[in-house]
Write an enzyme that holds these catalytic residues in place. Structure first.
Site, PDB file in Angstrom:
ATOM      1  N   ASP A 104       0.749  -0.923   0.049  1.00  0.00           N
ATOM      2  CA  ASP A 104      -0.293  -0.140   0.252  1.00  0.00           C
ATOM      3  C   ASP A 104       1.054   0.933  -0.199  1.00  0.00           C
ATOM      4  O   ASP A 104       2.254   1.119   0.533  1.00  0.00           O
ATOM      5  CB  ASP A 104      -1.070   0.360   1.744  1.00  0.00           C
ATOM      6  CG  ASP A 104      -1.934   1.588   1.048  1.00  0.00           C
ATOM      7  OD1 ASP A 104      -2.688   1.116  -0.221  1.00  0.00           O
ATOM      8  OD2 ASP A 104      -2.240   1.918   1.931  1.00  0.00           O
ATOM      9  N   GLU A 134       0.883   5.882   0.598  1.00  0.00           N
ATOM     10  CA  GLU A 134      -0.025   7.201   0.440  1.00  0.00           C
ATOM     11  C   GLU A 134       0.418   7.964  -0.098  1.00  0.00           C
ATOM     12  O   GLU A 134       1.293   8.282  -0.399  1.00  0.00           O
ATOM     13  CB  GLU A 134      -0.184   7.404   2.015  1.00  0.00           C
ATOM     14  CG  GLU A 134      -0.785   6.567   2.788  1.00  0.00           C
ATOM     15  CD  GLU A 134      -2.386   6.605   2.813  1.00  0.00           C
ATOM     16  OE1 GLU A 134      -2.954   7.565   2.208  1.00  0.00           O
ATOM     17  OE2 GLU A 134      -2.712   4.950   3.302  1.00  0.00           O
ATOM     18  N   HIS A 165      -4.846  10.382   5.586  1.00  0.00           N
ATOM     19  CA  HIS A 165      -4.066   9.975   6.142  1.00  0.00           C
ATOM     20  C   HIS A 165      -2.867  10.630   6.974  1.00  0.00           C
ATOM     21  O   HIS A 165      -2.280  10.735   7.771  1.00  0.00           O
ATOM     22  CB  HIS A 165      -2.611   9.962   5.232  1.00  0.00           C
ATOM     23  CG  HIS A 165      -2.102  10.910   4.395  1.00  0.00           C
ATOM     24  ND1 HIS A 165      -1.457  11.436   4.357  1.00  0.00           N
ATOM     25  CD2 HIS A 165      -2.723  10.454   2.743  1.00  0.00           C
ATOM     26  CE1 HIS A 165      -1.089  12.325   3.697  1.00  0.00           C
ATOM     27  NE2 HIS A 165      -1.700  12.128   2.087  1.00  0.00           N
ATOM     28  N   HIS A 209      -6.517   6.577   7.602  1.00  0.00           N
ATOM     29  CA  HIS A 209      -5.113   5.867   5.627  1.00  0.00           C
ATOM     30  C   HIS A 209      -3.873   6.021   6.977  1.00  0.00           C
ATOM     31  O   HIS A 209      -3.366   6.833   6.688  1.00  0.00           O
ATOM     32  CB  HIS A 209      -5.391   6.153   4.577  1.00  0.00           C
ATOM     33  CG  HIS A 209      -6.549   6.376   4.293  1.00  0.00           C
ATOM     34  ND1 HIS A 209      -7.274   5.703   3.416  1.00  0.00           N
ATOM     35  CD2 HIS A 209      -8.624   5.903   4.930  1.00  0.00           C
ATOM     36  CE1 HIS A 209      -8.472   5.966   2.686  1.00  0.00           C
ATOM     37  NE2 HIS A 209      -9.306   5.805   3.979  1.00  0.00           N
ATOM     38  N   ASP A 227      -2.858  -0.341   6.745  1.00  0.00           N
ATOM     39  CA  ASP A 227      -3.526  -1.349   5.287  1.00  0.00           C
ATOM     40  C   ASP A 227      -3.061  -2.663   4.355  1.00  0.00           C
ATOM     41  O   ASP A 227      -3.497  -2.517   4.521  1.00  0.00           O
ATOM     42  CB  ASP A 227      -4.310  -0.308   5.041  1.00  0.00           C
ATOM     43  CG  ASP A 227      -4.698   1.651   5.145  1.00  0.00           C
ATOM     44  OD1 ASP A 227      -5.075   1.764   6.311  1.00  0.00           O
ATOM     45  OD2 ASP A 227      -4.646   2.275   4.739  1.00  0.00           O
TER      46      ASP A 227
END
Length: 234
Positions: free
Chosen positions: A7, A9, A57, A152, A157
């Site tokens: 994952d 961001e 985030h 997030h 995640d």
């Protein structure tokens, strides 16, 4: 099989507009088991973060100012994912950003370093058409505890997605689980082997009604393609 659940961001939604990765995380699965090995880095994007992205985030430029740049961690990152199958929720988004970062460094696309990419969002949409299939919805559907997910975060995640992926694909290894499982009830096996009479428990009226309601819902969601109902009608 070695799999990496990944994952990221970012500073915004579009790498073509100059947005960059500010956090990347990956956790390792080997033979469908979490190994505890993971890769996690915060990154200095050297640009502003969109307000909308920051609300998702919570990462700020002040926090990221002393963090490494993607170029500083790229070799370590590629070594971690090399020759593994990548599992990503909404894969085109993360792959697009990673390929953008790699291209800025004159490196080959992500797909050249791994053996394939599984998009769990596409998988979930195929399995649950017409329903919400974001990570929070899937955690709720499969009983994965996401109570710590107030914002997030790439590592959290990725860890949650690993559990969701194992739940999504649990049927794929059910036969292997049965073959490898120890004999938990030797007395029951002995009774079966000695031709003991089979005890049949019939469903109650309430259980039959609940079963019929479930079939009706499945038939509605699948637009009349419920295989169980079709089979029972023949």
């Amino acid at each position: 099989m070695r799999q990496i659940v990944l994952d990221t961001e970012t500073t915004g939604l579009e790498p073509t507009l100059g947005h960059r990765i500010i956090e990347v995380a990956a956790v390792e699965l080997v033979n469908r088991r979490l190994t505890g090995n993971h890769f996690h880095r915060y990154l200095n994007p050297e640009r502003e973060i969109d307000e909308g992205a920051q609300q998702v985030h919570g990462l700020t430029l002040d926090f990221l100012a002393d963090k490494p740049r993607f170029a500083d961690i790229v070799e370590e990152f590629l070594a971690f994912i090399r020759d593994a199958e990548l599992i990503i929720h909404n894969a085109p988004f993360d792959v697009g950003f990673l390929n953008h970062e790699l291209a800025l460094l004159g490196l080959e696309p992500l797909e050249r370093y791994c053996v394939g990419v599984v998009d769990t969002l596409r998988m979930a949409r195929d399995m649950h058409p017409g329903q919400k299939n974001n990570l929070d919805a899937l955690c709720k559907r499969y009983g994965v505890d996401n109570s710590n997910r107030t914002l997030h975060g790439a590592l959290l995640d990725a860890e949650l997605l690993a559990e969701v992926y194992l739940a999504l694909t649990r049927g794929q290894d059910s036969l292997m689980i049965e073959l490898n499982a120890p004999a938990a009830c030797p007395d029951a096996l002995q009774a079966w082997a000695s031709d003991a009479p089979l005890i049949v428990l019939h469903a109650t009226e309430d259980e039959l009604a609940a079963h019929e309601a479930l079939l009706a819902e499945l038939d509605k969601e699948s637009k009349g393609a419920c295989l169980w109902r079709a089979a029972s009608a023949t």
